[in-house]
Structure formats: C-alpha cells, structure tokens
Design a protein around this motif. Structure first.
Motif, short mmCIF file in Angstrom:
data_model
loop_
_atom_site.label_atom_id
_atom_site.label_comp_id
_atom_site.label_asym_id
_atom_site.label_seq_id
_atom_site.Cartn_x
_atom_site.Cartn_y
_atom_site.Cartn_z
N ASN A 114 -12.13 8.44 -38.14
CA ASN A 114 -13.56 8.08 -38.51
C ASN A 114 -13.37 7.74 -39.82
O ASN A 114 -12.31 7.46 -40.60
CB ASN A 114 -14.61 9.11 -38.35
N ASN A 115 -14.43 7.59 -40.79
CA ASN A 115 -14.37 7.00 -42.01
C ASN A 115 -14.03 7.91 -43.17
O ASN A 115 -13.34 7.55 -44.10
CB ASN A 115 -15.88 6.53 -42.54
N ASN A 116 -14.12 9.09 -42.63
CA ASN A 116 -14.05 10.16 -43.79
C ASN A 116 -13.33 11.56 -43.17
O ASN A 116 -13.95 12.64 -42.95
CB ASN A 116 -15.15 10.33 -44.57
N GLN B 15 -16.51 18.83 -54.63
CA GLN B 15 -15.50 18.69 -53.61
C GLN B 15 -14.84 19.88 -53.03
O GLN B 15 -13.47 19.97 -52.96
CB GLN B 15 -14.37 17.51 -53.68
N MET B 16 -15.76 20.85 -52.94
CA MET B 16 -15.42 22.33 -52.46
C MET B 16 -16.22 23.03 -51.91
O MET B 16 -17.36 22.37 -51.58
CB MET B 16 -15.13 23.28 -53.96
N ILE B 17 -16.15 23.90 -50.97
CA ILE B 17 -16.91 24.57 -50.34
C ILE B 17 -17.76 25.83 -51.25
O ILE B 17 -17.10 26.49 -51.82
CB ILE B 17 -16.46 25.23 -49.01
N GLU C 63 -16.36 8.41 -51.42
CA GLU C 63 -16.14 7.01 -50.49
C GLU C 63 -15.80 7.30 -49.22
O GLU C 63 -16.33 7.99 -48.49
CB GLU C 63 -15.26 5.91 -51.52
N GLU C 64 -14.63 6.50 -48.71
CA GLU C 64 -14.02 6.71 -47.43
C GLU C 64 -13.08 7.85 -47.36
O GLU C 64 -12.57 7.99 -46.25
CB GLU C 64 -13.46 5.50 -47.10
N GLY C 65 -12.87 8.78 -48.15
CA GLY C 65 -12.00 9.63 -48.03
C GLY C 65 -10.61 9.40 -48.60
O GLY C 65 -10.26 8.42 -48.33
N ASN C 66 -9.90 10.44 -49.22
CA ASN C 66 -8.50 10.25 -49.43
C ASN C 66 -7.90 11.75 -49.63
O ASN C 66 -8.49 12.84 -49.67
CB ASN C 66 -8.48 9.63 -50.87
#
Length: 375
Positions: free
Chosen positions: A90-92, A119-121, A150-153
């Motif tokens: 998928n996108n991310n 970008q953490m829980i 964005e689309e993830g990395n």
C-alpha cells in the motif's frame, strides 16, 4: 522590616542544580512503566516473559532531563524478520507497522495513539506522563525506524552514538554539560522557547566543548550561563537544520529562538552586574526571569538542612550512642554544645536570610564536631 538578602553564586547555582535531580520515586515509576511496556512487546515479538530490551533515548536517556521531565522516549527492538511482512503493498507500510505495534501495546493500556509528529507510539498515563515508544529493527550497529511522512520510508538512525557522545563530553567538562542542559531546559520551559530538546542539548555540547573554562565550578556558573546565551543568540537566523553530535541525524527546528536567547543574555549580564554592585535582590530577580521562581528560592535553608541531616545520619551510622557511653563527660558536653551551635546557626540563617557570619560559624562548628567524634 525587609529581609536582608545575600547572594552566594556558588551556593545558589549548586542548590538550583540539586533541584533538577529526578526524585527516586519518579524514577521508580518511569522504570516500572517501561518494564511493563517491554513485557507486552517481548511476549508478542520475542515470545519471552521478560521486561528487558527497552533503551531510554531522548533527554531521559541522555541524562539531561530535569525533575520536571514528563515525556519519556523508549526505543524497543523488533525482530528483523517482522520487517519483511511490511512490503510495499500500500502507500505507507511504515504506518501499518506502527499501527500494529500500537495495537499490541493497547492490550495493556487504553490511552494509546500514534504521534505523527514524533513518528512514535504515544502512551498517556493518568498522571499525564507521556511515553513515546520507538519500535526499531537492528541494522548492524545502528537501527531502522519507520518514517511515516508522505508515502513512508525506512530511515537509519543512531541514537546510541549521540547518547554516548554527550556522556563522554559530560565527563570531559566535569559534569557541567548535564547541569547546563538541565538549566537550559528550565529556561525553555519557563520562557516557552520554541527549541527542540535534542537541539538544545547539542548546542550546549557545542558551546561547552569550545568554551575556555569548560570545567568551571559553581562559582562561575553565572558567567557560563551568560556566555551560553551569547552563543545561542549568535546562531544564524536563517539556519533551520542542525546536525547531532557523532551522528548523521539532522535536527529540524524552524521556529526562532534567537530573540528569547538575546533577552536571556541581557538578563544574565544584568544579574552579574547587580551582583557586583551588591544589589542581590535585583540580581536574583534577573536570574528568575530566565529560569523561573525556583532559582534562589531554596538556597539558604534546604542546603543547610541537608548538611544537618547528613551530619545526623553519619553520627547515627557510626554507632554514636555506644560511643557516647564510652566517652568522658567533658567530651559529650563539648559535642552537645557544638550541635547546639550548629542548630542555632541554621535557625539564624533561616530567620535573617544572611549567610555571613552565621554560615561560617556553622561550618566551623561542624568541622569541630567531626573531630570530636574521634573516629
């Protein structure tokens, strides 16, 4: 009648830094919660009934957090084999990974969400303490983090090198880096300065390592603070990205902190000038404008009381009652007299607010008291 004020720079900054020590009870709560979270993750990903595996990062991990710390960052390693599950279907997929880890943690906690900015829980506790969990995969001596923008990395990070670099720098400066970081965090909190904590710690290290008197004692902390704020205000206004110590990680801080650093510099300079003119009340007010009302608030009484408690504690530990029975009447009377002098000096300091000559009397009586113990 207005209370007489005396300002001892060394004593005030020493007392102020003592206030930053995280209480043992709070540390115990932090470790207990970290263990509980790790136990849940270990059961799911490693099939282990263990609470190990978590690594503190952030200001708590760098040991630059002060007693007000309310956000804890915890890194936890996930088996690398799990990563293959998150192919780009998928996108991310990175967001899907964080979502799955979040759902695992939610088995033990109710208030859990993904903090997209960090970008953490995020786990929020009833006392409003926040835990930020960073699930990572091992990559040689570094780690891979999920970047959900964005689309993830997948992003390679190395927080351990940064922590080790600050600890090493702290040893080089005789503990001054941790103290200055904690004072800088107090300034950040009190003056609502829009600066990243990691960036603030990095700037403290960069400043102190090149400062001529980096191993100074508390007596020169006023100059150290003034020069640090001068260093901060000299940063380029156009600079928005900095590099962390001993790491390739970049810190983005688009907000401007230079104006407040400039104000802090002038307040520190004024405080030093007022001290030279023996206008101690005005000097303390200027430091309070930087660090908050706790500066200078507990200097006179708490440190004397702490010395007195240490004295009584030591006297008890060496078996004072038994030793008193063996000593002559003169020796006992002399010790009692010295104890009374110390206690009276402590009361006078608290009542008058004047450390001289009462403090000198207190210290002389304390030294004689220890000699009288004959140990």
């Amino acid at each position: 009648m207005e209370k007489k004020i005396y300002m001892d720079t060394s004593l005030m900054f020493n007392s102020f830094c003592d206030d930053f020590i995280i209480p043992e009870r709070k540390k115990s709560i932090i470790y207990s919660r970290a263990n509980s979270i790790c136990r849940i993750l270990n059961m799911e990903y490693w099939d282990l009934k263990s609470c190990s595996g978590g690594i503190f990062i952030g200001s708590f991990g760098r040991k630059t957090a002060n007693a007000h710390v309310n956000e804890i960052e915890l890194m936890f390693e996930i088996p690398i084999s799990i990563k293959n599950k998150y192919i780009r279907k998928n996108n991310n997929p990175q967001f899907e990974f964080l979502m799955d880890v979040k759902n695992v943690i939610s088995r033990g906690y109710t208030n859990v969400k993904i903090n997209k900015e960090k970008q953490m829980i995020e786990v929020c506790f009833i006392d409003e303490m926040l835990f930020h969990i960073l699930p990572v995969f091992r990559y040689f001596d570094k780690y891979i983090q999920a970047d959900i923008s964005e689309e993830g990395n997948w992003m390679v990070i190395d927080p351990i090198s940064g922590i080790n670099a600050i600890n090493q720098a702290d040893r080089v400066t005789g503990g001054n880096i941790q103290n200055l970081c904690k004072m800088a965090h107090a300034w950040r909190l009190h003056c609502n300065v829009q600066v990243n904590k990691k960036l603030l710690d990095t700037l403290v290290c960069n400043f102190l390592l090149q400062w001529k008197d980096k191993c100074c004692t508390y007596e020169h902390y006023d100059i150290m603070c003034k020069d640090f704020f001068r260093y901060l205000k000299s940063q380029q206004t156009s600079q928005k990205i900095w590099k962390t110590m001993k790491s390739d990680q970049m810190i983005c801080n688009p907000e401007d902190f230079i104006n407040k650093a400039t104000l802090a510099y002038y307040n520190a300079s004024s405080a030093i000038d007022f001290k030279k003119k023996k206008e101690y009340r005005l000097a303390i007010e200027n430091w309070k404008a930087i660090f908050g009302n706790k500066f200078g608030h507990v200097t006179k009484n708490n440190r004397i009381e702490k010395k007195y408690e240490e004295l009584i504690s030591r006297y008890t530990q060496i078996g004072s009652i038994k030793s008193l029975e063996k000593k002559s009447c003169k020796s006992v009377c002399f010790q009692v007299l010295l104890a009374m002098v110390m206690f009276a000096s402590m009361l006078l300091i608290g009542y008058t607010g004047d450390l001289y000559p009462e403090f000198v009397i207190f210290m002389v009586a304390t030294i004689l008291f220890f000699f009288a113990l004959d140990i």
